[in-house]
Design an enzyme around this catalytic site. Structure first.
Site, short mmCIF file in Angstrom:
data_model
loop_
_atom_site.label_atom_id
_atom_site.label_comp_id
_atom_site.label_asym_id
_atom_site.label_seq_id
_atom_site.Cartn_x
_atom_site.Cartn_y
_atom_site.Cartn_z
N GLY A 106 0.81 -1.22 0.00
CA GLY A 106 0.00 0.00 0.00
C GLY A 106 0.84 1.26 0.00
N ILE A 111 1.08 7.72 3.31
CA ILE A 111 2.15 7.40 4.24
C ILE A 111 3.08 6.34 3.67
CG2 ILE A 111 2.66 6.49 6.54
CD1 ILE A 111 -0.05 7.65 7.44
N GLY A 112 2.51 5.35 3.00
CA GLY A 112 3.33 4.30 2.40
C GLY A 112 4.29 4.84 1.35
N TYR A 266 -13.03 -1.32 11.32
CA TYR A 266 -11.68 -0.76 11.18
C TYR A 266 -10.90 -0.90 12.49
CZ TYR A 266 -7.97 2.66 10.37
OH TYR A 266 -6.75 3.27 10.23
#
Length: 394
Positions: A106, A111-112, A266
């Site tokens: 991802g 952020i990845g 989540y």
């Protein structure tokens, strides 16, 4: 500073890198080599001058002084060096990752992407595992252009976490690319705020994408993990708001349509990530494989909130008060590369330092049940004995 300068002179003279601080009595270690990005030369007056290649800054002070570390008495003997304002680039200041291999899930945006960018900038060979190949290729081009990283060090591989078959195919391909070893496995992929949907494997999407498929990938890649390898599960502080109502009665970790809550699904997926990181840290401790989990930041304005306009609006409103992408990537990069974390395993990090997980995450009986159920759910959908072999071996 005078004491450290004398220490460097002593080290250069004796060819040793360890010395005892005359005031504190603590043993200090200074690197033999210059930090990444630094070179030295002799100026016109015959003095040694040091040059930082990225910025062009010059100094007569040996930059190794900034990287002196105290000798650790035990594996968890490390101090907090960074805070919530630290960026991933700051964490990696002077760190040389040449010859290191990392797989990140991802990471074509958000952020990845910043994690991949930071690692590649310092010489790491990064394999970007994503579903959207076109976006990943664009991300690689952007990283090369903005960091001068070698394009040879950046590769992409297809991974659709909503399909266990795709996960299996991805793992087989990774073993071809990284035939020797994998230094860093960063499980960063995640989705948020989805309505109830099911994957091709008949599991609720957030549960599978955020957690179970990435656990499956980790187990498949175990042969590439050697002594010193680090596995990082990117979780969230939201794991502290999870609940496991009816999970054990129904023997089903994934929420069903009639019990579904998007936010709780989540939260639970992030709790499971913290739990399995602690489980695997114990299972693989003797092999020298470190497994940790972390929280990157609260409500970071990324693609995670793209599923619903209201989430997007809320994230936009709080954007001035939350971390930037580079700041959000800092804890991941820290957990994956910091020298003081060598051998450190089974911890949960936030703001580049360890902190307490939720009580649920620390309950060993619950953790054992969740791990066993996770393996069973994979076995039921894949005709493979990998999980059985793994369970027996551990």
């Amino acid at each position: 500073m005078y004491i450290l300068e004398m220490a460097v002179e002593l080290i250069s003279f004796t060819n040793k890198i360890q010395w005892t601080h005359p005031r504190t009595g603590r043993k200090k270690i200074i690197p033999k080599e210059l930090p990444f990005g630094w070179t030295k030369r002799i100026d016109e007056s015959g003095k040694t001058i040091y040059l930082q290649q990225d910025t062009g800054n010059q100094t007569y002070v040996d930059p190794r002084l900034a990287f002196a570390t105290e000798e650790k008495n035990h594996v968890h003997d490390f101090r907090q060096r960074f805070d919530s304002s630290t960026t991933a680039f700051q964490v990696l200041h002077g760190v040389d990752l040449s010859g290191k291999y990392a797989l990140i899930t991802g990471c074509n945006a958000g952020i990845g992407y910043e994690t991949a960018k930071s690692l590649a900038r310092h010489g790491c060979n990064v394999l970007m595992a994503n579903r959207n190949m076109e976006a990943t290729q664009k991300a690689i081009e952007d990283i090369v252009q903005s960091t001068n990283a070698s394009e040879d060090n950046l590769k992409f591989i297809h991974l659709d976490l909503a399909s266990f078959q795709s996960v299996k195919k991805c793992a087989m391909a990774v073993k071809t690319v990284f035939s020797d070893h994998l230094d860093m496995l960063i499980l960063n992929a995640g989705v948020f705020g989805l309505p109830y949907t099911e994957t091709v494997d008949k599991l609720e999407t957030m549960f599978q994408v955020n957690y179970l498929a990435q656990l499956y990938l980790t187990l498949l890649l175990e042969p590439l993990l050697k002594k010193g390898s680090r596995v990082i599960f990117v979780s969230s502080e939201s794991h502290k708001f999870a609940h496991l109502k009816n999970v054990f009665n129904q023997q089903n970790l994934a929420m069903t349509r009639d019990t579904f809550s998007s936010m709780m699904a989540y939260n639970n997926s992030k709790l499971y990530m913290v739990i399995v990181s602690k489980i695997l840290s114990e299972k693989w401790k003797e092999k020298g494989i470190s497994v940790n989990s972390l929280h990157p930041g609260n409500m970071v304005y990324s693609n995670l909130s793209k599923t619903w306009w209201l989430y997007r609006l809320v994230f936009l409103i709080v954007r001035p008060f939350t971390k930037s992408m580079q700041q959000a990537a800092a804890t991941t990069v820290y957990a994956a590369t910091a020298s003081e974390l060598k051998g450190v395993t089974g911890l949960y990090f936030n703001n580049c330092f360890y902190c307490a997980e939720s009580e649920l995450a620390r309950d060993k009986d619950i953790a054992g049940e969740i791990f066993t159920m996770s393996l069973k759910m994979i076995e039921e959908r894949m005709e493979t004995d990998i999980t059985k072999k793994f369970n027996n071996k551990c």
